[in-house]
Enzyme design. Structure first.
Site, PDB file in Angstrom:
ATOM      1  CD  GLN A   1     -13.716  -3.787  48.465  1.00  0.00           C
ATOM      2  OE1 GLN A   1     -12.923  -2.829  48.087  1.00  0.00           O
ATOM      3  NE2 GLN A   1     -15.078  -3.347  49.345  1.00  0.00           N
TER       4      GLN A   1
ATOM      5  CD  GLU B   1     -22.357 -12.249  45.392  1.00  0.00           C
ATOM      6  OE1 GLU B   1     -21.397 -11.482  45.282  1.00  0.00           O
ATOM      7  OE2 GLU B   1     -23.407 -12.342  44.774  1.00  0.00           O
TER       8      GLU B   1
HETATM    9  N1  THU Z   1     -20.895  -8.149  41.500  1.00  0.00           N
HETATM   10  C1  THU Z   1     -21.062  -9.000  42.604  1.00  0.00           C
HETATM   11  O1  THU Z   1     -20.301  -8.402  43.820  1.00  0.00           O
HETATM   12  N2  THU Z   1     -21.620  -9.944  42.889  1.00  0.00           N
HETATM   13  C2  THU Z   1     -22.421 -10.635  41.831  1.00  0.00           C
HETATM   14  O2  THU Z   1     -22.782 -11.712  41.826  1.00  0.00           O
HETATM   15  C3  THU Z   1     -22.734 -10.092  40.611  1.00  0.00           C
HETATM   16  C4  THU Z   1     -21.651  -8.849  40.306  1.00  0.00           C
HETATM   17  C5  THU Z   1     -20.004  -7.170  41.419  1.00  0.00           C
HETATM   18  C6  THU Z   1     -18.920  -7.443  40.518  1.00  0.00           C
HETATM   19  C7  THU Z   1     -18.713  -5.824  39.906  1.00  0.00           C
HETATM   20  O3  THU Z   1     -18.115  -5.085  40.711  1.00  0.00           O
HETATM   21  C8  THU Z   1     -20.088  -5.412  39.788  1.00  0.00           C
HETATM   22  O4  THU Z   1     -20.767  -6.210  40.659  1.00  0.00           O
HETATM   23  C9  THU Z   1     -20.612  -5.434  38.353  1.00  0.00           C
HETATM   24  O5  THU Z   1     -20.623  -6.492  37.818  1.00  0.00           O
END
Ligand code: THU
Length: 160
Positions: free
Chosen positions: A63, A75
């Site tokens: 989000q 996560e």
């Molecule tokens: N992101 C995640 O949701 N989980 C991760 O483990 C790595 C990064 C998301 C955060 C952001 O919205 C996008 O991926 C780019 O970093």
């Protein structure tokens, strides 16, 4: 001076069809959650699906926010929801699928460092390992039997 070697074991499946049925279904949920991510700034979508000990499946996705640091990873969205709604349930498994809207991703994409720290907290809290399956948008699926493989030398409450 003493040398300490740290070993981690990761298993790799050729594709998600090679997963046992229950894990395949969990990964399908993660992929579905990925498609609902709110990621207009990075265009990088992540989906997470948790299997709890009580049989519940919890999903989450990243989000984002115009104030970039206010966003949250998939996560942690999922794991904090599980912690809030089912504080007594153990988290047995976590499936993750990630990828950019702008390119293919066939290699497994692991959780970021901040999420590893958050997952570690729950593994320690529940005193049992969380199996973590992670993939890109397609292709190979990596599996770790515990978060500890992904975060050796973890910082935990014993150090406070
Ligand atoms: N992101 C995640 O949701 N989980 C991760 O483990 C790595 C990064 C998301 C955060 C952001 O919205 C996008 O991926 C780019 O970093």
């Amino acid at each position: 001076m003493k040398k300490i070697k740290i070993k981690s074991t990761i298993f790799v499946y050729e594709n998600m069809e090679a997963l046992p049925e229950q894990d395949f279904i969990l990964m399908q949920k993660a992929i579905e959650a990925r498609s609902n991510a709110y990621a207009p700034y990075s265009n990088f979508q992540v989906g997470a699906a948790l299997l709890l000990g009580n049989g519940e499946i919890i999903t989450g996705n990243n989000q984002e926010n115009a104030s970039y640091p206010s966003g949250l990873c998939a996560e942690r969205t999922a794991i904090y929801y599980a912690g809030a709604q089912f504080p007594k349930a153990k988290i047995m498994k976590m499936a993750l699928s990630a990828g950019s809207k702008n390119k293919e991703s066939n290699d497994p994409i692991p959780p970021c460092g901040a999420c590893r720290q958050a997952i570690a907290e729950y593994e320690i809290k529940q005193k049992s390992p969380i199996e973590i399956y992670f993939m890109g948008k397609t292709g190979k699926v990596a599996k770790s039997n515990s978060l500890t493989n992904l975060l050796p030398l973890v910082f935990d409450k014993s150090m406070l």
